[in-house]
Design a protein around this motif. Structure first.
Motif, PDB file in Angstrom:
ATOM      1  N   ILE B  37      -8.116  -7.262  -9.496  1.00 48.79           N
ATOM      2  CA  ILE B  37      -6.942  -6.430  -9.747  1.00 48.79           C
ATOM      3  C   ILE B  37      -6.042  -6.481  -8.530  1.00 48.79           C
ATOM      4  CG2 ILE B  37      -7.926  -4.804 -11.391  1.00 48.79           C
ATOM      5  CD1 ILE B  37      -8.626  -3.030  -8.992  1.00 48.79           C
ATOM      6  N   PHE B  38      -4.803  -6.034  -8.701  1.00 41.34           N
ATOM      7  CA  PHE B  38      -3.892  -6.003  -7.565  1.00 41.34           C
ATOM      8  C   PHE B  38      -4.358  -4.963  -6.551  1.00 41.34           C
ATOM      9  CE2 PHE B  38      -1.056  -8.366 -10.292  1.00 41.34           C
ATOM     10  CZ  PHE B  38      -0.507  -9.237  -9.382  1.00 41.34           C
ATOM     11  N   SER B  39      -4.325  -5.326  -5.281  1.00 38.48           N
ATOM     12  CA  SER B  39      -4.777  -4.401  -4.241  1.00 38.48           C
ATOM     13  C   SER B  39      -3.894  -3.158  -4.195  1.00 38.48           C
ATOM     14  CB  SER B  39      -4.751  -5.081  -2.886  1.00 38.48           C
ATOM     15  OG  SER B  39      -5.484  -6.266  -2.928  1.00 38.48           O
ATOM     16  N   PHE B  40      -2.606  -3.372  -4.422  1.00 40.56           N
ATOM     17  CA  PHE B  40      -1.690  -2.239  -4.415  1.00 40.56           C
ATOM     18  C   PHE B  40      -1.538  -1.702  -5.820  1.00 40.56           C
ATOM     19  CE2 PHE B  40       2.169   0.149  -4.172  1.00 40.56           C
ATOM     20  CZ  PHE B  40       2.108   0.708  -2.908  1.00 40.56           C
ATOM     21  N   PRO B  41      -1.655  -0.424  -6.068  1.00 38.08           N
ATOM     22  CA  PRO B  41      -1.885   0.632  -5.082  1.00 38.08           C
ATOM     23  C   PRO B  41      -3.351   1.060  -4.938  1.00 38.08           C
ATOM     24  CG  PRO B  41      -1.210   1.603  -7.142  1.00 38.08           C
ATOM     25  CD  PRO B  41      -1.376   0.142  -7.397  1.00 38.08           C
ATOM     26  N   VAL B  43      -6.238  -0.079  -3.651  1.00 39.45           N
ATOM     27  CA  VAL B  43      -6.915  -0.113  -2.354  1.00 39.45           C
ATOM     28  C   VAL B  43      -6.251   0.854  -1.374  1.00 39.45           C
ATOM     29  CG1 VAL B  43      -7.472  -1.575  -0.392  1.00 39.45           C
ATOM     30  CG2 VAL B  43      -7.756  -2.440  -2.699  1.00 39.45           C
ATOM     31  N   ALA B  44      -4.920   0.905  -1.428  1.00 41.54           N
ATOM     32  CA  ALA B  44      -4.209   1.822  -0.528  1.00 41.54           C
ATOM     33  C   ALA B  44      -4.631   3.259  -0.785  1.00 41.54           C
ATOM     34  CB  ALA B  44      -2.699   1.663  -0.723  1.00 41.54           C
ATOM     35  N   MET B  46      -7.492   4.262  -2.188  1.00 46.88           N
ATOM     36  CA  MET B  46      -8.878   4.449  -1.765  1.00 46.88           C
ATOM     37  C   MET B  46      -8.975   4.643  -0.255  1.00 46.88           C
ATOM     38  SD  MET B  46     -10.842   1.687  -4.160  1.00 46.88           S
ATOM     39  CE  MET B  46     -12.537   2.036  -3.765  1.00 46.88           C
ATOM     40  N   GLU B  47      -8.196   3.858   0.484  1.00 47.19           N
ATOM     41  CA  GLU B  47      -8.253   3.980   1.941  1.00 47.19           C
ATOM     42  C   GLU B  47      -7.701   5.323   2.405  1.00 47.19           C
ATOM     43  OE1 GLU B  47      -6.389   0.459   3.424  1.00 47.19           O
ATOM     44  OE2 GLU B  47      -8.137  -0.765   2.930  1.00 47.19           O
TER      45      GLU B  47
END
Lengths: 248, 252
Positions: B37-41, B43-44, B46-47
């Protein structure tokens, strides 16, 4: 409203800041990652498997977050601290009693430092048991081990700075261990301490190592570490066949 | 079938050619559908969440417990016990059980060298990204950990309460007692699980798992022994039963 928004978003000032549109489509979502210095450490797309909380427990990211917290609290502590034998201790007392939130600031830095050591060790254990050091990630494992040693070094050098009995004797005991090495040991010890025992020279050197040398090295190596994760194909989780991800 | 793709005149329609043969897994063969999947949003977010959790935990800890601060440093009064920071207490504990060069220099150096060389000892790709690699790997980890959890505390306790090295002092050369004797003992403790696993024809990964588990759990045992169980005079006590007002937690 819409026209004002369009005017702002299409203005040359805005366009010079952000080189992508609102990230609701694949192209802009990719551009967010590639055109932002902080996001570009991540890949544009990420495997669902590597996002599973029970795979990585987020330990690596957590280490970086705590390092950030320690940097911020550390800089604030530097505003109040002087590394001299005569004044260091009284500065800690002043910080704890007179400075607003001074005690909290020191607590955050102290507990954060301990937590970072624990989390970094857990991170190494996680990487080991998931076999994430395997090719092509061998070198990144080595970088990680160096980062672990750096974390211990950062914590150890910071331990002396309050200049109380605890600090003094912990560093005395800790550095005397180094002297047991028959060839280089006493040289290492006297280089660290700047003299035969813990004193002003040791405090000066530990301070320089603690606020400058080691954090800079950690920041640099962490960048290398994260960049390498991406270059080596992301987290090792995505190498695993789907069926075997199911835990028994 | 009059299909253009299968046209016999390949010279004009062929869009591919064999360039080179490479001995490596190809990028997409034997892989399932692209499960990314796209990292954005995601992963952002989750971080950000992780940051909030870590900061809130640290704040709660810092509001609840104050960092220790003793009297100003005094080179003339030794604290009793004098302890290194907790993460070096494993080393300090080791010093109690043999010659300093063996315990505080040779063993830690060998451990770090082993840890650094793990990926070069086990350079197979087998089981990358899977916890414990296999059911067998999981069992090896569990039994090795249990074995060390039993043997190492016993070793620390027996070596302290019945110090054979002290009793034999003068009868055998010091070097034999303080270096050879503990080295052989440690060698046996570490070697036993390796020999046991060896009988089941382990993969390099399983050998490395055995040794790493031995070293990691031993490090935990020695660190806890030194940090929690050593009191005044560096004697062994129960952590909740320390003499005087000494508490090991004050050393954090």
């Amino acid at each position: 409203m819409q026209r004002i928004k369009d005017f702002i978003v299409n203005s040359r000032v805005w366009r010079s800041f952000f080189r992508h549109g609102w990230p609701d489509n694949p192209l802009d979502r990719s551009l967010v990652m590639t055109s932002n210095i902080f996001f570009h450490l991540h890949s544009v797309k990420v495997s669902r498997k590597s996002l599973r909380a029970t795979y990585s427990f987020g330990l690596g990211i957590m280490s970086a977050i705590i390092f950030g917290v320690l940097s911020v609290t550390g800089i604030l502590l530097m505003f109040y601290y002087t590394p001299t034998v005569e004044r260091a201790y009284s500065y800690i007392i002043t910080l704890q009693t007179l400075v607003p939130f001074g005690q909290l600031l020191r607590n955050l830095h102290r507990w954060g430092a301990h937590l970072m050591v624990i989390i970094v060790v857990f991170h190494m254990v996680r990487v080991f048991y998931t076999g994430a050091y395997k090719p092509p990630r061998e070198f990144n494992w080595v970088v990680g081990v160096v980062l672990l040693l750096m974390t211990l070094g950062a914590s150890f050098t910071g331990y002396l700075l309050p200049w109380d009995q605890l600090a003094y004797w912990a560093i005395t005991v800790g550095t005397s261990v180094a002297a047991y090495e028959p060839t280089m040991g006493s040289l290492v010890k006297s280089t660290l301490l700047g003299g035969p025992e813990v004193g002003q020279e040791a405090l000066t050197r530990f301070y320089a190592l603690h606020i400058m040398v080691i954090p800079a090295a950690i920041a640099l190596l962490t960048s290398l570490h994260m960049w390498r994760v991406r270059k080596d194909g992301g987290l090792a989780a995505q190498d695993a066949p789907d069926a075997e991800m199911v835990e028994e | 079938m009059n299909n253009e793709s299968f046209s016999k005149d390949t010279s004009k329609t062929k869009t591919y050619s064999l360039v080179e043969l490479v001995k490596a897994p190809t990028t997409m063969t034997d892989r399932g559908p692209d499960n990314s999947i796209f990292s954005f949003p995601v992963v952002a977010i989750m971080e950000l969440l992780l940051t909030l959790i870590v900061v809130v935990l640290l704040l709660m800890m810092s509001l609840g417990v104050n960092a220790p601060l003793e009297e100003i440093a005094n080179p003339n009064t030794t604290t009793d016990p004098a302890k290194a920071p907790w993460y070096f207490m494993g080393l300090q504990e080791m010093l109690e059980h043999g010659h300093p060069t063996l315990m505080a220099v040779l063993m830690p150096t060998l451990m770090v060298l082993f840890v650094v060389s793990i990926p070069y000892i086990d350079n197979t790709r087998e089981g990358s990204g899977i916890w414990f690699t296999s059911k067998r790997g999981k069992r090896i980890t569990l039994y090795t950990a249990l074995y060390i959890l039993l043997v190492m505390p016993l070793y620390v306790y027996l070596d302290t309460t019945f110090p054979a090295r002290e009793m034999l002092r003068g009868k055998l050369p010091d070097f034999v007692l303080q270096a050879v004797f503990p080295a052989i003992l440690m060698g046996i403790i570490v070697g036993l699980p390796l020999i046991f696993v060896w009988r089941y024809k382990p993969s390099p990964r399983e050998m490395v798992i055995t040794l790493f588990t031995v070293l990691f759990v031993s490090a935990v045992v020695f660190t806890l022994a030194g940090f929690l169980f050593r009191g005044p005079g560096f004697e062994l006590f129960w952590p909740w039963d320390m003499p005087g007002n000494y508490s090991p937690w004050n050393n954090l």
